[in-house]
Design an enzyme around this catalytic site. Sequence first.
Site: not given
Ligand code: GRF
Length: 200
Positions: A95, A109, A143, A145
Amino acid sequence: MSLTPIVVLVSGTGSLLQALIDAGTDLGYGVRVAAVGADRPGTLGQARAEAAGIPTFVCRVADFPSRADWDAALAQNIAAHAPAFVVSAGFMKLLGPVTLGQHTVVNTHPALLPSFPGAHAVRDALAYGVRVTGTTCHLVDAGVDTGPIIEQHAVAVEPDDTEDSLHERIKVLERLMLVDVVGRLARQGFTVTGRKVTIP
Ligand code: GRF
């Protein structure tokens, strides 16, 4: 109880989004998904929103002359739904400053930050050979994450794990964590002091 409006950003299958939509069917949860935004058309996440009667928007980087223009448009699309905060639920774009300046954004994450930031967290954790990884819910800053951590849960790595099997097990906890955190943030509010996020 009044419902706190949120906007959810997705890029993929949207199982995290679905968990939030399902939680919101209980009015006591206190959260209303006011809109869902995607960074590309045709995602399952967007289809899940439409199936639930939630307004959607798509904001594609490629449709704008610059990343800055995309950032401004995304911020405007979000603002149109006046959310209390934004949830990045598997949104795979960084973003920009306009969006982050106008909106509080919560991200989830699939690793125990600050280990394994970035787009390949599960693969990177497996390749490193960690025995425990997990999931982190945090506020988004400029940053990758790096924002203040709200909540974390650990997941053991099994000897025969693949990236997919490990990610699926992480996502089970990730969904529970996100639903819990978003509900508490909405119902109770929160304060941020330095890197410490407090939900009273
Ligand atoms: C999650 O593990 C999120 O942290 C990662 O992608 C996955 C998304 O899963 N960035 P979904 O599309 O909600 O099933």
